[in-house]
Write an enzyme that holds these catalytic residues in place. Sequence first.
Site, short mmCIF file in Angstrom:
data_model
loop_
_atom_site.label_atom_id
_atom_site.label_comp_id
_atom_site.label_asym_id
_atom_site.label_seq_id
_atom_site.Cartn_x
_atom_site.Cartn_y
_atom_site.Cartn_z
N GLY A 75 -3.62 -8.07 -2.36
CA GLY A 75 -3.56 -6.88 -1.50
C GLY A 75 -3.56 -5.60 -2.34
O GLY A 75 -4.20 -4.61 -1.98
N ASN A 155 6.15 -1.74 5.10
CA ASN A 155 6.71 -3.00 4.64
C ASN A 155 8.24 -3.00 4.56
O ASN A 155 8.85 -4.05 4.53
CB ASN A 155 6.12 -3.38 3.28
CG ASN A 155 6.11 -2.25 2.30
OD1 ASN A 155 5.55 -1.19 2.55
ND2 ASN A 155 6.77 -2.44 1.18
N GLN A 183 0.88 -5.74 5.93
CA GLN A 183 2.01 -6.26 6.72
C GLN A 183 1.59 -6.62 8.15
O GLN A 183 2.33 -7.30 8.85
CB GLN A 183 3.14 -5.23 6.79
CG GLN A 183 3.95 -5.10 5.51
CD GLN A 183 4.77 -6.34 5.19
OE1 GLN A 183 5.21 -7.06 6.09
NE2 GLN A 183 4.97 -6.61 3.91
N SER A 203 -3.69 -9.29 2.66
CA SER A 203 -3.26 -10.18 1.58
C SER A 203 -2.81 -11.52 2.15
O SER A 203 -1.97 -11.57 3.05
CB SER A 203 -2.11 -9.52 0.80
OG SER A 203 -1.62 -10.42 -0.17
N ALA A 204 -3.35 -12.62 1.59
CA ALA A 204 -3.12 -13.95 2.17
C ALA A 204 -1.65 -14.38 2.17
O ALA A 204 -1.18 -15.01 3.12
CB ALA A 204 -3.96 -14.98 1.41
N HIS A 205 -0.92 -14.04 1.10
CA HIS A 205 0.44 -14.60 0.99
C HIS A 205 1.42 -13.97 1.98
O HIS A 205 2.56 -14.43 2.11
CB HIS A 205 0.96 -14.53 -0.45
CG HIS A 205 1.44 -13.19 -0.92
ND1 HIS A 205 2.76 -12.82 -0.89
CD2 HIS A 205 0.78 -12.13 -1.45
CE1 HIS A 205 2.89 -11.60 -1.40
NE2 HIS A 205 1.70 -11.16 -1.73
N CYS A 329 9.18 -5.33 -4.72
CA CYS A 329 8.58 -4.80 -5.94
C CYS A 329 9.51 -3.82 -6.63
O CYS A 329 9.44 -3.62 -7.83
CB CYS A 329 7.28 -4.09 -5.63
SG CYS A 329 6.31 -4.94 -4.41
C1 LIG Z 1 2.74 -6.94 -0.14
C2 LIG Z 1 2.07 -5.63 0.13
C3 LIG Z 1 1.03 -5.17 -0.69
C4 LIG Z 1 0.60 -5.89 -1.94
O1 LIG Z 1 -0.02 -7.10 -1.71
P1 LIG Z 1 -0.13 -8.17 -2.92
O2 LIG Z 1 -1.05 -9.21 -2.45
O3 LIG Z 1 1.26 -8.67 -3.15
O4 LIG Z 1 -0.66 -7.41 -4.10
C5 LIG Z 1 0.42 -3.97 -0.37
N1 LIG Z 1 0.80 -3.27 0.72
C6 LIG Z 1 1.79 -3.68 1.54
C7 LIG Z 1 2.13 -2.88 2.74
C8 LIG Z 1 2.45 -4.87 1.27
O5 LIG Z 1 3.43 -5.28 2.07
#
Ligand SMILES: *Cc1c(COP(=O)(O)O)cnc(C)c1O
Length: 395
Positions: A75, A155, A183, A203-205, A329
């Site tokens: 992401g 987030n 999110q 973002s997949a995770h 983070c």
């Molecule tokens: C988790 C997150 C990201 C980053 O995604 P990653 O795949 O972990 O690099 C970016 N923006 C938001 C709002 C997030 O919650």
Amino acid sequence: MTNVNPIIYLDHAATTPMHPQVVEKMAQVMANTYGNASSVYSVGREAKALLEASRESVAKSLNCLPNEVYFTGCGSEADNWAVKGYAMANRKKGNHIITTKIEHHAILHPCEFLEKNGFEVTYLPVDETGLVSLEDVKNAIKDTTILISVMYANNEVGTIEPIAEIAKIAKEKGICMHTDAVQAVGAEAIDFKALGVDMLSLSAHKFGGPKGVGALLVRKGVKLEPFMHGGAQERSRRAGTENLAGIAGLATALEISVENLSEKQAKIKAMRDYLISEIEANIPHIKFNGNREHRLANNVNFCFRYIEGESLLLMLDINGICASSGSACTSGSLDPSHVLLALGLPHEIAHGSLRLTLSSKTTREEIDYTVSKLKEIVHRLRLMSPIYDMSLEEN
Ligand SMILES: *Cc1c(COP(=O)(O)O)cnc(C)c1O
């Protein structure tokens, strides 16, 4: 593998456990589909077919064209690419970018990088619930504005921004609009076409997929500098041999997430509201953070006065409860969250924040256990806190 201690996982905004079907799909791909999608022989063509099927699946889940889907390494990469790639490709048109004070660092830090390289960035304020005002967006636009980037949902506090309305303003002025929907994808019904944005990160995770793979949706016709220079992968816009297992995992996780989404959402929302009301009923001196109405279905965020979020997290962990203070983070640093500060919270209150993020599998028993532990822990920490004693004497 079995867990000896039952873990109560309430940090789905940080990452999600992978869906078993996704693990199975990826294992199959890793074991069998080893070809390079750029090779001409059958093994390569098989990889290519799976890559394109995954792209079509993502396009179908989010209502965009398959050719508008660009797979990325995460992401953060999608966010970096949208901001820097658009700025670099369109700098002749202007050098002004509009974003908000509550973005993820994957947007804020690229913006700061661009400021050091001749761009001007406006960081819009938010109200005390985390909402951006449309008037502020309109007033920030200049002749030199080329890009507006506003996150779909925050987030930390879960506030959902008026993205379709902002996209409309951007479109009227001929300005490109990006949203960090990391999110929201998999949690909210997203229709790329109807939303009206030009670019969208995911973002997949964050929705039951693997870590290390994401995507940027880029509307046809948007000028964007490649993020990674090299081979011709992703229509020459993102070089590097594709992470096929990850991409197939992303597509499968998204298919599962959007299935019966509104039912799952209603279930999570009911649990969320139960958790909020239980905390409010059982623990004094707290502050609810975010917007009660425009809010992600799974997000609960409170500040507990007179205590430190970090101590709270450690004590919850001892009791098998995974939660977060600020964003994953930034925890580890002692700075209070930039999001809570932007909401107008004073430093000392922002320090005592706790984020609990649920899934459709979160049970009432888990919530009851969490609230009873939270009540105990907050009470114990406050008894050890000198500021708590002082305030009691004042009252
Ligand atoms: C988790 C997150 C990201 C980053 O995604 P990653 O795949 O972990 O690099 C970016 N923006 C938001 C709002 C997030 O919650």
